[in-house]
Each structure stands twice: as structure tokens, then as C-alpha cells.
Design a protein around this motif. Structure first.
Motif, PDB file in Angstrom:
ATOM      1  N   THR A  25      -6.520  -8.123  10.126  1.00  0.00           N
ATOM      2  CA  THR A  25      -7.800  -7.877  10.552  1.00  0.00           C
ATOM      3  C   THR A  25      -7.863  -7.014  12.134  1.00  0.00           C
ATOM      4  OG1 THR A  25      -7.932  -9.902  11.724  1.00  0.00           O
ATOM      5  CG2 THR A  25      -9.014  -9.730   9.469  1.00  0.00           C
ATOM      6  N   ALA A  26      -6.568  -7.501  12.830  1.00  0.00           N
ATOM      7  CA  ALA A  26      -6.372  -6.755  14.059  1.00  0.00           C
ATOM      8  C   ALA A  26      -5.884  -5.229  13.716  1.00  0.00           C
ATOM      9  CB  ALA A  26      -5.413  -7.461  14.919  1.00  0.00           C
ATOM     10  N   ALA A  27      -5.145  -4.921  12.868  1.00  0.00           N
ATOM     11  CA  ALA A  27      -4.775  -3.618  12.747  1.00  0.00           C
ATOM     12  C   ALA A  27      -5.589  -2.828  11.956  1.00  0.00           C
ATOM     13  CB  ALA A  27      -3.477  -3.622  11.621  1.00  0.00           C
ATOM     14  N   THR A  28      -6.481  -3.499  11.104  1.00  0.00           N
ATOM     15  CA  THR A  28      -7.720  -2.658  10.770  1.00  0.00           C
ATOM     16  C   THR A  28      -8.750  -2.324  11.581  1.00  0.00           C
ATOM     17  OG1 THR A  28      -7.432  -3.354   8.466  1.00  0.00           O
ATOM     18  CG2 THR A  28      -9.504  -2.653   8.778  1.00  0.00           C
ATOM     19  N   HIS A  29      -8.913  -3.315  12.452  1.00  0.00           N
ATOM     20  CA  HIS A  29      -9.887  -2.937  13.718  1.00  0.00           C
ATOM     21  C   HIS A  29      -9.490  -2.075  14.528  1.00  0.00           C
ATOM     22  CE1 HIS A  29     -12.694  -5.440  16.843  1.00  0.00           C
ATOM     23  NE2 HIS A  29     -12.703  -4.142  16.887  1.00  0.00           N
ATOM     24  N   ILE A  30      -8.187  -1.876  14.968  1.00  0.00           N
ATOM     25  CA  ILE A  30      -7.800  -0.682  15.942  1.00  0.00           C
ATOM     26  C   ILE A  30      -7.739   0.499  15.081  1.00  0.00           C
ATOM     27  CG2 ILE A  30      -5.518   0.186  16.821  1.00  0.00           C
ATOM     28  CD1 ILE A  30      -4.514  -2.812  17.226  1.00  0.00           C
ATOM     29  N   GLU A  31      -7.413   0.327  14.010  1.00  0.00           N
ATOM     30  CA  GLU A  31      -7.624   1.728  12.898  1.00  0.00           C
ATOM     31  C   GLU A  31      -9.041   2.173  12.921  1.00  0.00           C
ATOM     32  OE1 GLU A  31      -6.566   3.458   8.460  1.00  0.00           O
ATOM     33  OE2 GLU A  31      -5.762   1.686   9.202  1.00  0.00           O
ATOM     34  N   GLN A  32      -9.847   1.310  12.442  1.00  0.00           N
ATOM     35  CA  GLN A  32     -11.268   1.708  12.299  1.00  0.00           C
ATOM     36  C   GLN A  32     -12.377   1.836  13.147  1.00  0.00           C
ATOM     37  OE1 GLN A  32     -11.886   2.711   8.889  1.00  0.00           O
ATOM     38  NE2 GLN A  32      -9.794   2.517   8.410  1.00  0.00           N
ATOM     39  N   LEU A  33     -12.238   0.997  14.332  1.00  0.00           N
ATOM     40  CA  LEU A  33     -12.832   0.900  15.421  1.00  0.00           C
ATOM     41  C   LEU A  33     -12.041   0.858  16.693  1.00  0.00           C
ATOM     42  CD1 LEU A  33     -15.294  -1.881  14.377  1.00  0.00           C
ATOM     43  CD2 LEU A  33     -15.778   0.462  14.451  1.00  0.00           C
ATOM     44  N   GLY A  34     -11.335   1.901  16.883  1.00  0.00           N
ATOM     45  CA  GLY A  34     -10.358   2.189  18.130  1.00  0.00           C
ATOM     46  C   GLY A  34     -10.896   2.411  19.162  1.00  0.00           C
ATOM     47  N   HIS A  35     -12.291   2.630  19.433  1.00  0.00           N
ATOM     48  CA  HIS A  35     -13.033   2.805  20.691  1.00  0.00           C
ATOM     49  C   HIS A  35     -13.307   1.810  21.401  1.00  0.00           C
ATOM     50  CE1 HIS A  35     -16.184   2.176  17.800  1.00  0.00           C
ATOM     51  NE2 HIS A  35     -16.864   1.676  18.991  1.00  0.00           N
ATOM     52  N   GLY A  36     -13.312   1.920  22.845  1.00  0.00           N
ATOM     53  CA  GLY A  36     -13.362   0.692  23.664  1.00  0.00           C
ATOM     54  C   GLY A  36     -11.861   0.330  23.982  1.00  0.00           C
ATOM     55  N   LEU A  37     -11.954  -0.657  24.999  1.00  0.00           N
ATOM     56  CA  LEU A  37     -10.883  -1.200  25.805  1.00  0.00           C
ATOM     57  C   LEU A  37      -9.948  -1.938  24.940  1.00  0.00           C
ATOM     58  CD1 LEU A  37      -9.096  -1.495  28.324  1.00  0.00           C
ATOM     59  CD2 LEU A  37     -10.636  -3.309  28.941  1.00  0.00           C
ATOM     60  N   PHE A  38     -10.515  -2.951  24.076  1.00  0.00           N
ATOM     61  CA  PHE A  38      -9.839  -4.070  23.533  1.00  0.00           C
ATOM     62  C   PHE A  38      -8.664  -3.531  22.451  1.00  0.00           C
ATOM     63  CE2 PHE A  38     -12.283  -8.096  24.459  1.00  0.00           C
ATOM     64  CZ  PHE A  38     -12.195  -7.815  25.831  1.00  0.00           C
ATOM     65  N   PRO A  39      -9.261  -2.559  21.529  1.00  0.00           N
ATOM     66  CA  PRO A  39      -8.296  -1.970  20.532  1.00  0.00           C
ATOM     67  C   PRO A  39      -7.014  -1.220  21.066  1.00  0.00           C
ATOM     68  CG  PRO A  39     -10.647  -1.647  19.870  1.00  0.00           C
ATOM     69  CD  PRO A  39     -10.594  -2.158  21.143  1.00  0.00           C
ATOM     70  N   ARG A  40      -7.415  -0.748  22.300  1.00  0.00           N
ATOM     71  CA  ARG A  40      -6.274   0.404  22.548  1.00  0.00           C
ATOM     72  C   ARG A  40      -5.400  -0.734  23.480  1.00  0.00           C
ATOM     73  NH1 ARG A  40      -9.454   4.612  26.240  1.00  0.00           N
ATOM     74  NH2 ARG A  40     -11.087   3.068  26.595  1.00  0.00           N
ATOM     75  N   LEU A  41      -5.537  -2.122  23.644  1.00  0.00           N
ATOM     76  CA  LEU A  41      -4.709  -2.843  24.273  1.00  0.00           C
ATOM     77  C   LEU A  41      -3.459  -3.185  23.393  1.00  0.00           C
ATOM     78  CD1 LEU A  41      -6.912  -5.170  26.482  1.00  0.00           C
ATOM     79  CD2 LEU A  41      -5.521  -3.194  27.305  1.00  0.00           C
ATOM     80  N   GLY A  42      -3.601  -2.967  21.875  1.00  0.00           N
ATOM     81  CA  GLY A  42      -2.487  -3.130  20.839  1.00  0.00           C
ATOM     82  C   GLY A  42      -2.631  -4.428  20.159  1.00  0.00           C
ATOM     83  N   MET A  43      -1.673  -4.455  19.258  1.00  0.00           N
ATOM     84  CA  MET A  43      -1.646  -5.480  18.240  1.00  0.00           C
ATOM     85  C   MET A  43      -1.585  -6.853  18.797  1.00  0.00           C
ATOM     86  SD  MET A  43      -2.057  -4.947  15.148  1.00  0.00           S
ATOM     87  CE  MET A  43      -1.413  -6.392  14.497  1.00  0.00           C
ATOM     88  N   SER A  44      -0.815  -7.010  19.607  1.00  0.00           N
ATOM     89  CA  SER A  44      -0.852  -8.589  20.317  1.00  0.00           C
ATOM     90  C   SER A  44      -2.140  -9.042  20.783  1.00  0.00           C
ATOM     91  CB  SER A  44       0.558  -8.532  21.241  1.00  0.00           C
ATOM     92  OG  SER A  44       0.698  -9.892  21.725  1.00  0.00           O
ATOM     93  N   PHE A  45      -2.682  -8.177  21.772  1.00  0.00           N
ATOM     94  CA  PHE A  45      -3.746  -8.656  22.231  1.00  0.00           C
ATOM     95  C   PHE A  45      -4.896  -8.880  21.248  1.00  0.00           C
ATOM     96  CE2 PHE A  45      -8.173  -7.946  23.803  1.00  0.00           C
ATOM     97  CZ  PHE A  45      -8.319  -8.597  25.080  1.00  0.00           C
TER      98      PHE A  45
END
Length: 223
Positions: A25-45
């Protein structure tokens, strides 16, 4: 939410996100909804952030799976945003702040943007004395919030997003909260999706990065 599947439609089963699915879910979130701060902080976050929705009594983490058990979509939301965020600051701010700091350190340009747009706000939030969740009450207008709705590639146009949102509304209906809010990018296709489902546009503004966003609200039907 409990740990069992509770709704089935067209061979799609709705249940709770499992801990073993958080990397997905985290990887998909970063890929599909990468705008905003949180996704750009990376997988661990992002894994840790997604986990807070599983651990909190005010978090909702819904998954849709197909007949083979494959994750088809998911939703993250809160049944009371104010209390949920107070709980996050009380119980999870250390691990989240540590992972966020590592993410910022690895991306100097993002760090510069963070300092310019968000540093003071986050310093104030993190500097507040944490209170036990049992001592936190709802704000003057308690609201539930949809943080993310994502349909996996290959499962679109099958009603997954609609199932996720209706299931979330059912979860909120028994809490006494009367309004659900969400924001989406103004230049994305989700605007028309929410309108078609009867959500009401209540505001347009720019986010902290200057991108136009649209806020929607929906009144919760009584359980």
C-alpha cells in the motif's frame, strides 16, 4: 474495524488492510498519489504512516481484494480527524519524525521546500505536550477525513473506488460524526468521480506547494 472481511460484491471482497500489505500500500501510494509531503519522504515513512491507521481506534484502513485475494484497492481515513491526529502526536510522533527526518536528509531540494513551507508549523505541532487520547475530545465540528483512495492498475472501472467510499461511510455512520471531508487535485480526474457520487465541492485553494486542490464534503447518512 475488525480483522475480518465483511462485504462482498461482484467477486470483490472488502475487509481491513493487513500488516503484511503495508509495503504494497505504501509503494502504491507513492506511485499513484505522489504529490504532497508524505509520499516524498519515502517508503520507510509511508509504511509507518499507513500503520497508524491500523493501530488507531479512529483510523480506518479498508482493502478490496479479488477472488484470488489480490489487493485491488484501498482507502485510508479517520472517523474523527482531530482525535486521530492528537493520538498520532501522542503515540507515534517519535518514529514518524525520525523517518521523516531521514527522508528529508536524503533529498536536499525537498528539505529546502519543507523549511520554506512547513517547518514552523511542524515544529509547533511536535513541540506541543502530548496528551493521552482518552483526554482528547473532538473539535467544535468533528469531521471524518478520507486521506487516500487508490484503485490498483488493472482493477479500474470495476466499482472499487465506490465500494471503498461507501464502506468508509458505513464505518463513520455509527460514530455520530456527520460530515466526511476529502481533498483532491484540481487537475486530476477524481474531481468528476466525486461529483458523480454526490459529493459537494466546498472549497478551492492551493496546497502548501502551490498546487490547486478541491475540497469535497459529504453528509453522513444515519446508521
Amino acid at each position: 474495524m475488525n480483522d475480518q472481511s465483511y462485504h462482498v460484491q461482484n467477486s470483490l471482497t472488502v475487509g481491513e488492510i493487513q500488516g503484511t500489505e503495508l509495503a504494497h500500500t505504501a509503494a502504491t501510494h507513492i506511485e499513484q498519489l505522489g504529490h504532497g509531503l508524505f509520499p516524498r519522504l519515502g517508503m520507510s515513512f509511508m509504511r509507518r504512516w499507513h500503520r497508524t491507521f491500523l493501530l488507531s481506534g479512529y483510523g480506518v484502513a479498508i482493502a478490496v481484494r479479488n477472488a484470488e485475494g489480490q489487493l485491488s484497492g484501498f482507502l485510508l481515513g479517520t472517523t474523527d480527524q482531530h482525535v486521530f491526529m492528537s493520538e498520532v502526536l501522542s503515540r507515534h510522533r517519535g518514529p514518524l519524525a525520525w523517518r521523516g527526518a531521514i527522508g528529508l536528509a536524503r533529498k536536499p531540494r525537498l528539505l529546502a521546500t519543507f523549511i520554506r513551507t512547513r517547518a514552523l508549523l511542524y515544529a509547533r505541532r511536535l513541540g506541543r505536550r502530548a496528551r493521552p487520547t482518552s483526554m482528547v475530545t473532538s473539535g467544535p465540528r468533528p469531521v471524518a477525513v478520507v486521506h487516500a483512495v487508490i484503485t490498483m492498475p488493472g482493477f479500474r472501472r470495476q466499482g472499487v473506488g465506490t465500494m471503498l467510499l461507501s464502506t468508509f461511510e458505513e464505518a463513520v455512520a455509527g460514530t455520530g460524526v456527520q460530515v466526511i471531508q476529502l481533498v483532491t487535485r484540481a487537475d486530476g480526474g477524481a474531481v468528476e468521480f466525486y461529483r458523480a457520487l454526490g459529493w459537494n465541492e466546498t472549497a478551492r485553494r492551493n496546497d502548501k506547494d502551490g498546487r490547486p486542490i478541491v475540497q469535497f464534503e459529504r453528509e453522513v447518512r444515519s446508521a
